[in-house]
Write an enzyme that holds these catalytic residues in place. Structure first.
Site, mmCIF file in Angstrom:
data_model
loop_
_atom_site.group_PDB
_atom_site.id
_atom_site.type_symbol
_atom_site.label_atom_id
_atom_site.label_comp_id
_atom_site.label_asym_id
_atom_site.label_seq_id
_atom_site.Cartn_x
_atom_site.Cartn_y
_atom_site.Cartn_z
ATOM 1 N N TYR A 1 -14.016 -4.565 10.652
ATOM 2 C CA TYR A 1 -12.702 -3.699 10.657
ATOM 3 C C TYR A 1 -11.770 -4.042 12.075
ATOM 4 O O TYR A 1 -10.707 -4.189 12.040
ATOM 5 C CB TYR A 1 -12.953 -2.379 10.555
ATOM 6 C CG TYR A 1 -11.449 -1.418 10.460
ATOM 7 C CD1 TYR A 1 -10.612 -1.405 9.633
ATOM 8 C CD2 TYR A 1 -11.239 -0.650 11.769
ATOM 9 C CE1 TYR A 1 -9.493 -0.684 9.668
ATOM 10 C CE2 TYR A 1 -10.243 0.144 11.735
ATOM 11 C CZ TYR A 1 -9.296 -0.096 10.997
ATOM 12 O OH TYR A 1 -8.203 0.835 10.691
ATOM 13 N N SER B 1 -4.308 -0.860 14.719
ATOM 14 C CA SER B 1 -4.914 0.418 14.882
ATOM 15 C C SER B 1 -5.581 0.310 16.351
ATOM 16 O O SER B 1 -5.671 -0.862 17.027
ATOM 17 C CB SER B 1 -6.203 0.428 14.071
ATOM 18 O OG SER B 1 -7.231 1.308 14.794
ATOM 19 N N GLY C 1 0.712 -1.176 0.058
ATOM 20 C CA GLY C 1 0.060 0.116 0.097
ATOM 21 C C GLY C 1 0.911 1.072 0.074
ATOM 22 O O GLY C 1 0.416 2.403 0.744
ATOM 23 N N ALA C 2 2.054 1.266 -0.725
ATOM 24 C CA ALA C 2 2.926 2.244 -0.706
ATOM 25 C C ALA C 2 2.483 3.261 -1.769
ATOM 26 O O ALA C 2 3.312 4.381 -1.634
ATOM 27 C CB ALA C 2 4.240 1.774 -1.209
ATOM 28 N N ASN C 3 1.238 3.316 -2.608
ATOM 29 C CA ASN C 3 1.011 4.447 -3.366
ATOM 30 C C ASN C 3 0.271 5.687 -2.821
ATOM 31 O O ASN C 3 0.166 6.418 -3.403
ATOM 32 C CB ASN C 3 0.022 3.557 -4.456
ATOM 33 C CG ASN C 3 -0.997 3.304 -3.868
ATOM 34 O OD1 ASN C 3 -1.086 2.236 -3.115
ATOM 35 N ND2 ASN C 3 -2.501 3.790 -3.941
ATOM 36 N N THR C 4 -0.103 5.689 -1.487
ATOM 37 C CA THR C 4 -0.960 6.615 -0.858
ATOM 38 C C THR C 4 -0.716 6.485 0.570
ATOM 39 O O THR C 4 -0.246 5.910 1.063
ATOM 40 C CB THR C 4 -2.358 6.643 -1.231
ATOM 41 O OG1 THR C 4 -3.074 7.637 -0.822
ATOM 42 C CG2 THR C 4 -2.867 5.140 -0.504
ATOM 43 N N ILE D 1 0.158 7.038 4.692
ATOM 44 C CA ILE D 1 1.284 6.338 5.238
ATOM 45 C C ILE D 1 2.318 5.707 4.703
ATOM 46 O O ILE D 1 3.495 5.701 4.849
ATOM 47 C CB ILE D 1 0.749 5.906 6.868
ATOM 48 C CG1 ILE D 1 0.410 4.731 6.874
ATOM 49 C CG2 ILE D 1 0.248 7.080 7.693
ATOM 50 C CD1 ILE D 1 -0.077 4.225 8.148
#
Length: 318
Positions: free
Chosen positions: A184, A157, A24-27, A29
């Site tokens: 979640y 989280s 998930g490095a495209n957006t 954090i």
């Protein structure tokens, strides 16, 4: 604007010669973490589902660091954590193309999305946030164990604290009414339990210098909030309470590079320091049961056997 609880990672450690995989490095954090590692000299693999956005993130990071010396290298690779086939294909390519994996940052995730299923039939949040990363970590673990010292960072989280129980017989919400927030919270609890059990297994099998961390990045204004019903309220509150992505990335950067936690493993962090996870998240019996159930769900019938050579003997069903 200053946000509450926005500690920073102050380590100036370099990552020259190190290879980092960030999901998930495209957006958000994930992108901020990739930029930080790139500035420290690392070879950074941006593992992204959306290759268009991934390429844009890669370009943004390169342009923002234009003219700087001693930066690293960025590489974009496709990874869809909601597909076990994609996870296996990604892991195989990484193992084949990379000599080492020093850092694995399990950052990607979905949050409170409408009820839906992954390609393999899992509840979307549990399947993506936990099972996808669970399988990815175990597939890459032999290479990670050959790259010591190495670190694995799982982004959880504070939402993991809410559940008072976890239904191990219905992890995919097949029998109970679906709750987007409940699913979640369960997936984030699974991240902490996975971290705890992986750290235990590494220690039990005398595998040293591979450390594992879970963390709460803070409440962050990112694309994850796109499914919230009261988005207008979220945006107003965010001006005062929510962290921006750079602030939110600090704890996972801390866990990945800071010298102070180099010998710590299996712990939970918030604002760049050790924090206390929920009572349920500290339950070793539940952590073991979740591990075993996760193995079955991703297609394995046997527990992994950790070898003296700090690798894993993987069964033929891989």
């Amino acid at each position: 604007m200053m946000r509450f609880f926005s500690a920073r990672c102050n380590s100036v450690a370099r990552l020259d010669g190190k290879t980092a995989v960030i999901t998930g490095a495209n957006t958000g954090i994930g992108k901020c973490t990739a930029k930080d590692f790139f500035e420290r000299g690392a070879r950074v693999i941006l593992a992204c589902r959306n290759e268009g956005k991934g390429q844009q993130a890669l370009t943004d990071i390169q342009e923002s660091c234009g003219g700087r010396e001693n930066v690293g290298y960025l590489k974009l690779m496709h990874l869809d954590l909601s597909s076990l086939k994609s996870v296996r294909a990604f892991a195989a390519k990484v193992i084949d193309s990379e000599n080492k994996i020093d850092l694995l940052i399990n950052n990607a995730g979905v949050m409170m999305c409408p009820e839906s299923r992954t390609e393999d039939g899992f509840e979307m949040q549990f399947g993506t946030n936990h099972l996808g990363h669970f399988l990815l970590t175990l597939l890459l673990l032999p290479k990670i164990c050959q790259s010591v010292p190495a670190r694995i960072v799982n982004v959880s989280s504070v939402a993991h604290c809410v559940p008072s129980s976890i239904d191990l017989s219905d992890l995919n919400w097949n029998s109970r009414p679906y709750s987007a927030i409940g699913a979640y919270q369960q997936s984030k609890l699974a991240n902490v339990l996975f971290t705890k059990e992986l750290a235990r297994k590494l220690k039990e099998n005398n595998i040293e210098n591979v450390t594992v961390y879970s963390l709460h990045p803070g409440i962050i204004k990112t694309e994850l909030g796109r499914h919230l019903r009261l988005r207008w309220l979220w945006s107003i509150v965010g001006k005062f309470l929510l962290k921006n992505p750079e602030q939110g990335a600090q704890t996972q950067i801390y866990c990945a590079v800071d010298e102070n936690c180099a010998s710590e493993s299996g712990l939970y962090y918030s604002d760049c320091k050790v924090a206390q996870p929920s009572t349920l998240a500290r339950n070793e019996e539940i952590a073991k049961k979740l591990w075993d159930e996760s193995l079955k769900l991703v297609g394995f019938e046997e527990i992994y056997c950790f070898q003296e050579l700090k690798s894993i003997s993987i069964g033929s069903n891989f």
